[in-house]
Design an enzyme around this catalytic site. Structure first.
Site, PDB file in Angstrom:
ATOM      1  N   HIS A 185     -51.143 -34.938 -44.598  1.00 19.96           N
ATOM      2  CA  HIS A 185     -50.591 -35.300 -43.293  1.00 19.96           C
ATOM      3  C   HIS A 185     -51.511 -36.239 -42.515  1.00 19.96           C
ATOM      4  CE1 HIS A 185     -48.528 -31.717 -44.634  1.00 19.96           C
ATOM      5  NE2 HIS A 185     -47.544 -32.005 -43.805  1.00 19.96           N
TER       6      HIS A 185
ATOM      7  N   TYR B 299     -46.540 -27.747 -36.903  1.00 18.67           N
ATOM      8  CA  TYR B 299     -46.592 -26.631 -37.850  1.00 18.67           C
ATOM      9  C   TYR B 299     -47.151 -25.371 -37.193  1.00 18.67           C
ATOM     10  CZ  TYR B 299     -45.738 -30.396 -41.173  1.00 18.67           C
ATOM     11  OH  TYR B 299     -45.197 -31.483 -41.821  1.00 18.67           O
TER      12      TYR B 299
END
Length: 616
Positions: free
Chosen positions: A515, A525
């Protein structure tokens, strides 16, 4: 498509002007000053409506082109596919930047709700913010594609040995109990990320330039704006939620460190110190599930081995995906389109490099749904499939909305939706679909909860710190000369982990995470891990379930499916508190549902940790 018609000005040559002046009778009086261009008319609501409709039309076309190029670049990693993907990305980035800049013309105008909201969302819909200069936009797109490709094609090639990709290295981290072998695999993967540092540093400078041109302080400020909260409110909200769950994480950390010390000795795992990151069963120490055999309750009843069950039943990758699809069908959703099965990537090809990181795609923002995974027959991938399909069904639920509404109300909702379904992959669900013959007894709940906590609770601080680091990088609080030191300071502070070997600024360990290399915002998240339990509790109540929260599955509940679908179909048409209220009755994120879910485990961990020195 909106077309801009240029104003054409014809200039006469100087000699012709002189001849005209000489032939004029009588002599001309001094000409008045040449009038300037007429003042631009004041913006109107009607103009704003035309603007956003035309903008969405062009962006839809460019987005589809970009997604197709990105799909090929992720599933056929070559020099040429990187260039093609970068070119498509540059076109989309450039158009979005231009339209976001033009949208400022309508600032402060009294507009109909749907027009005004879509214009506001246009400004925050980017992830990388391209500068207005086309050359810099192309450079940003090239860097972005290059970094993701470096990650996807990365391999560690030890002297005298075969090269190992991320999957092979991750298997070592998952299965080995040899500290020296774990250290080699951990360090080996970070040889892939070290060369990313200069390109990442340049990417930060370019995207910050673009963000500032649109009125943001920096890219971190722009990312936080997606949550539609007052300035400074998102970091405070994250701190509030972390404070709620930190005691649960601390108890898990203490227990795991105690068991690791028993396995490896206190020289390797000293008391009251951060844990060596390579000992935690995962390349990023964000998921400790692979340590279950080392930390399991000794007195608990045995639990099923889903890895073994899937293999014994002869499950194929396609069967695993079909099973996930049927979960959504049981809630009242339509099956996936035939093109999903024709166009998705389910297994890693033997003849080429691909980005194996699991992801869900809607290529045309309509019905060209796909997943990209290198599926292995494991319990982890079984869960991941349910998660990724959650994205796909969400994408289809809102695909009739205007283009800028085709997203979740904030980025965390998309992630949470997939995990909500994952929480329903319980023993009862597995029994219903024939993967478990008998339900485990209640005495096995502790084992099941610990296994879940090693995944979901262990993740929480990592989910928080990745963007804490990037917010500091974007703002300049963390300069390039301190990238790695700041990364490990945050990992020690929040996670209580440390590297197995000394690290320096010659390394770039953040880039070892997909990411970061791919510029995917990450705080979503952390928030999704909170939201999933909150939504799960609400859906279980809607389904009429009254038992322990960790045993609930909404599989087969039309009532729960209907409530979920109403929230999903909203897309991004309303602010996230309203979407949350539709499904939970509350407008505030709340971690108490996670604490309820893991309450029996927390009680057991506190007993296990008596006499241990917790903290670091």
């Amino acid at each position: 498509m909106m077309r801009i018609h240029p104003v054409i000005v014809v200039a006469l040559p100087g000699a012709a002007l002189a001849l005209l002046a000489a032939c004029s009778e009588p002599p001309a009086r001094p000409s008045p000053a040449t009038p300037g261009p007429p003042a631009e008319p004041a913006p109107t609501a009607e103009e704003a409506a035309r603007f956003i409709e035309a903008t969405e039309s062009e962006l839809h076309e460019l987005s589809t082109d970009n997604n197709r190029a990105a799909w090929v670049a992720s599933t056929y990693i070559t020099f040429d596919t990187q260039i093609l993907s970068a070119a498509a990305s540059a076109k989309l980035l450039g158009a979005m930047t231009r339209y976001a800049q033009r949208a400022t013309r309508f600032a402060g105008l009294d507009l109909p709700y749907d027009v005004g909201r879509r214009i506001d969302l246009l400004r925050t819909s980017l992830t990388l913010y391209a500068p207005a200069d086309p050359k810099r936009t192309r450079e940003l797109s090239t860097l972005s594609s290059k970094l993701e490709a470096m990650y996807g094609a990365g391999k560690y090639c030890p002297a005298g040995g075969a090269c190992l990709d991320l999957q092979a290295l991750s298997r070592i981290l998952a299965k080995s109990r040899d500290p020296a072998e774990l250290e080699r695999a951990w360090v080996g993967w970070r040889t892939v990320s070290a060369p990313m540092r200069d390109d990442f540093t340049r990417l930060v400078a370019l995207t910050n330039e673009g963000a500032r041109e649109l009125g943001f302080k920096d890219t971190g400020d722009a990312w936080r704006a997606k949550y539609e909260m007052p300035e400074g409110a998102l970091p405070r909200e994250v701190d509030r939620l972390w404070a709620q769950v930190k005691p649960l994480y601390d108890a898990l950390h203490c227990h795991v460190r105690g068991r690791l010390a028993a396995r490896y000795g206190e020289e390797v795992v000293p008391d009251a110190r951060p844990i060596r990151a390579d000992l935690l069963g995962d390349m990023w120490a964000q998921d400790w599930s692979n340590l279950y055999d080392l930390v399991a309750p000794e007195e608990a009843a045995p639990i099923y081995d889903l890895d073994a069950v899937l293999k014994e039943k002869g499950f194929t990758p396609i069967q695993m995906v079909k099973t996930g699809e049927q979960f959504f069908v049981s809630l009242g959703f339509e099956p996936l389109p035939a093109t999903f099965w024709e166009r998705s990537l389910f297994v890693k090809p033997a003849d080429r490099d691909v980005v194996c990181h699991a992801s869900a795609w809607n290529i045309d923002d309509e019905d060209d749904l796909r997943i990209k995974m290198c599926i292995e027959i494991t319990a982890d991938d079984f869960q991941t499939i349910h998660h990724e399909l959650g994205h796909n069904f969400y994408q289809r639920a809102y695909n009739q909305r205007p283009l800028l509404y085709r997203d979740s109300p904030n980025p965390a909702f998309h992630e949470a939706l997939g995990d909500v379904i994952g929480l329903s992959v319980t023993s009862e669900y597995l029994q219903r679909i024939g993967l478990v013959s008998e339900l485990p007894p209640p005495s096995s709940d502790l084992s099941l909860l610990l296994r879940d906590a090693l995944n979901k609770v262990a993740f929480l601080p990592f989910g928080l710190l990745v963007d804490r680091w990037r917010w500091g990088v974007f703002s300049g609080e963390i300069p390039p000369s301190e990238y790695n030191a700041a990364w490990w300071e945050l990992r020690a502070r929040y996670q209580g982990v440390r590297p197995p070997v000394p690290r320096s600024e010659a390394d770039f360990d953040p880039g070892a995470k997909y990411h970061v290399a791919a510029s995917v915002p990450y705080i979503r998240y952390f928030l999704a891990h909170v939201l999933q339990f909150q939504i799960h509790r609400a859906l279980c109540e809607e389904a009429g379930y009254r038992g322990p929260l960790h045993r609930c599955t909404i599989h087969g509940s039309a009532r729960a499916g209907e409530k979920l679908r109403r929230m999903m179909e909203m897309g991004r048409s309303r602010p996230w508190p309203e979407a949350l209220e539709v499904v939970t009755g509350s407008r505030q994120m709340d971690a108490t549902a996670m604490l309820d879910y893991f309450a029996p485990l927390k009680e057991w961990l506190d007993q296990e940790n008596r006499g241990r020195t917790c903290g670091w």
